[in-house]
Design a protein around this motif. Structure first.
Motif, PDB file in Angstrom:
ATOM      1  N   LEU A 195       0.821  -1.206   0.000  1.00 20.49           N
ATOM      2  CA  LEU A 195       0.000   0.000   0.000  1.00 20.49           C
ATOM      3  C   LEU A 195       0.860   1.264   0.000  1.00 20.49           C
ATOM      4  N   PRO A 196       0.372   2.336  -0.623  1.00 16.35           N
ATOM      5  CA  PRO A 196       1.116   3.600  -0.632  1.00 16.35           C
ATOM      6  C   PRO A 196       1.002   4.322   0.702  1.00 16.35           C
ATOM      7  N   GLN A 197       1.635   5.484   0.809  1.00 15.88           N
ATOM      8  CA  GLN A 197       1.633   6.229   2.069  1.00 15.88           C
ATOM      9  C   GLN A 197       0.352   7.024   2.276  1.00 15.88           C
ATOM     10  N   THR A 198      -0.454   7.153   1.241  1.00 17.15           N
ATOM     11  CA  THR A 198      -1.739   7.840   1.384  1.00 17.15           C
ATOM     12  C   THR A 198      -2.822   7.045   0.665  1.00 17.15           C
ATOM     13  N   LEU A 199      -3.977   6.952   1.293  1.00 15.93           N
ATOM     14  CA  LEU A 199      -5.150   6.306   0.709  1.00 15.93           C
ATOM     15  C   LEU A 199      -6.360   7.207   0.938  1.00 15.93           C
ATOM     16  N   GLY A 200      -7.180   7.344  -0.068  1.00  9.69           N
ATOM     17  CA  GLY A 200      -8.430   8.065   0.084  1.00  9.69           C
ATOM     18  C   GLY A 200      -9.574   7.085   0.243  1.00  9.69           C
ATOM     19  N   LEU A 201     -10.324   7.203   1.326  1.00 12.68           N
ATOM     20  CA  LEU A 201     -11.455   6.315   1.577  1.00 12.68           C
ATOM     21  C   LEU A 201     -12.755   7.104   1.484  1.00 12.68           C
ATOM     22  N   ARG A 202     -13.785   6.446   0.968  1.00 10.47           N
ATOM     23  CA  ARG A 202     -15.134   7.021   0.942  1.00 10.47           C
ATOM     24  C   ARG A 202     -16.040   6.096   1.738  1.00 10.47           C
ATOM     25  N   ILE A 203     -16.558   6.620   2.838  1.00 12.02           N
ATOM     26  CA  ILE A 203     -17.420   5.835   3.723  1.00 12.02           C
ATOM     27  C   ILE A 203     -18.753   6.558   3.849  1.00 12.02           C
ATOM     28  N   GLY A 204     -19.784   6.030   3.175  1.00 10.15           N
ATOM     29  CA  GLY A 204     -21.065   6.713   3.186  1.00 10.15           C
ATOM     30  C   GLY A 204     -20.985   8.098   2.583  1.00 10.15           C
ATOM     31  N   SER A 205     -20.253   8.240   1.482  1.00  8.08           N
ATOM     32  CA  SER A 205     -20.059   9.498   0.748  1.00  8.08           C
ATOM     33  C   SER A 205     -19.162  10.487   1.474  1.00  8.08           C
ATOM     34  N   VAL A 206     -18.653  10.130   2.642  1.00  6.39           N
ATOM     35  CA  VAL A 206     -17.767  11.028   3.396  1.00  6.39           C
ATOM     36  C   VAL A 206     -16.311  10.653   3.086  1.00  6.39           C
TER      37      VAL A 206
END
Length: 369
Positions: free
Chosen positions: A91-102
């Protein structure tokens, strides 16, 4: 000797061609998947061209949709030459997560996920693990170290209805930062997990639905908050016929007052309510539950015994975990889930969570693995 050298050279050439061709083929498959509208896209797919592994470098990765998903600037996916049945995700050092559109931003000093499959059993995932260090959430510290190790296990006579797979987990979380608290928490111990399907080839090909959680139990997760506040979590939760969580779990601690002060410190409890909370906790501890309260109480372990227990214990798939009575000087805080409702002792606190998102699609259990 000359013939042997020629044979070795031909073998090396064959293996090199297979490695090179294999990565080229994988690249083509990944590009086709990204173009198929399957919820996975990648701006660029390239072979790793590392002789110690077979895999791909994916750039500009998007998984999921606008409501729930993941964004990654890059991912390395590969199988080591020494263990071709093990898939590794770096995995990279940054991940963008979307949880319930947030959207939230996850930072990682280092993180890796692994999964080993059984080629002779429809590529069933037999081992899996996640390890991470220096995890932040939107720039704020979240935890120092995380290790989750899972092993395909005997499903056991304690398996909930509709279960078709079981995994024994060992969880270790260190340096967990909780809002409002100066102390960092640690959490660790064994967990037994049951699923409605075996993750593997049948799931990837769409022949069976994705696995749903049918049950979870632990004989003792250890929770520490700072050097002096300790508790253990025991219990069992499984999906009822409507797919809602049902069962009982309880927190056992000799440090109830310390937990109350921690709640005050975190802003979860007003200071003038702390004394009332102490009385409430004692009343909750005496709430009857489904366990056999005539069973012998569990004696609290010292620090050395707890460390050994966490390192060596494994959930018993043939044991239906129930709540033992509290030991002398200990308080038991039971969480009871029943009929779609959650109660803290006898106090309703809201709806029970749903374990199975679509119980109607879960196949009827046909036997043990």
């Amino acid at each position: 000797m000359r013939i042997l050298l020629i044979c070795l050279a031909l073998l090396a050439l064959f293996l090199g061609a297979a490695w090179y061709g294999g990565e080229t083929w994988l690249s083509r498959v990944a590009r086709d998947m990204a173009a198929s509208g399957s919820g996975f896209t990648a701006a660029e797919v390239a072979p790793l061209r590392n002789p110690t592994r077979i895999g791909l470098r994916l750039d500009g990765v998007e998984i999921g949709d606008s409501v729930t998903g993941l964004s990654a600037p890059d991912l390395d996916v590969y199988a080591p030459i020494s263990a071709p049945n093990t898939m590794v995700l770096s995995l990279p050092q940054t991940l963008g997560l979307r949880i319930g559109s947030v959207p939230v931003q996850l930072g990682l000093d280092a993180a890796e996920a692994r999964a080993s499959v059984a080629p002779t059993h429809e590529m069933a995932v037999r081992r899996a693990g996640v390890e991470a260090r220096g995890v932040t959430l939107d720039g704020s510290p979240l935890l120092d170290d995380l290790s989750v190790q899972a092993k395909l296990a005997h499903m056991g006579t304690a398996a909930p209805r509709l279960s078709r797979a079981a995994y024994a987990l060992m969880l270790a979380v260190d340096g967990l930062s909780l809002a409002g608290l100066t102390q960092k928490a640690t959490l660790g111990g064994p967990v037994q997990l049951w699923l409605s399907e075996v993750p593997g080839q049948a799931m990837l090909e769409g022949r069976v639905p994705p696995p749903a959680l049918t049950g979870i139990q632990t004989t003792g997760l250890r929770l520490s908050l700072g050097p002096e506040i300790e508790a253990r979590l025991i219990g069992r939760i499984e999906a009822d016929q409507a797919g809602f969580a049902a069962g009982e779990m309880a927190l056992y601690t000799t440090d109830a007052d310390a937990f109350i002060q921690a709640a005050v410190q975190a802003g979860l409890l007003p200071q003038d309510a702390a004394m009332m909370a102490g009385t409430l906790l004692n009343n909750l501890s005496e709430t009857p539950v489904g366990a056999d309260d005539s069973a012998a109480p569990v004696t609290p372990m010292n620090a050395e015994e707890q460390a050994l227990d966490t390192a060596t214990a494994a959930p018993d798939a043939d044991l239906v975990v129930s709540l033992p009575p509290a030991a002398d000087g200990e308080i038991r805080l039971p969480l009871i889930l029943r009929d779609g409702q959650a109660r803290l002792g006898n106090i309703p606190i809201g709806p029970a969570p749903r374990l199975s998102l679509d119980p109607a699609t879960t196949r009827t259990r046909s036997g043990s693995m």
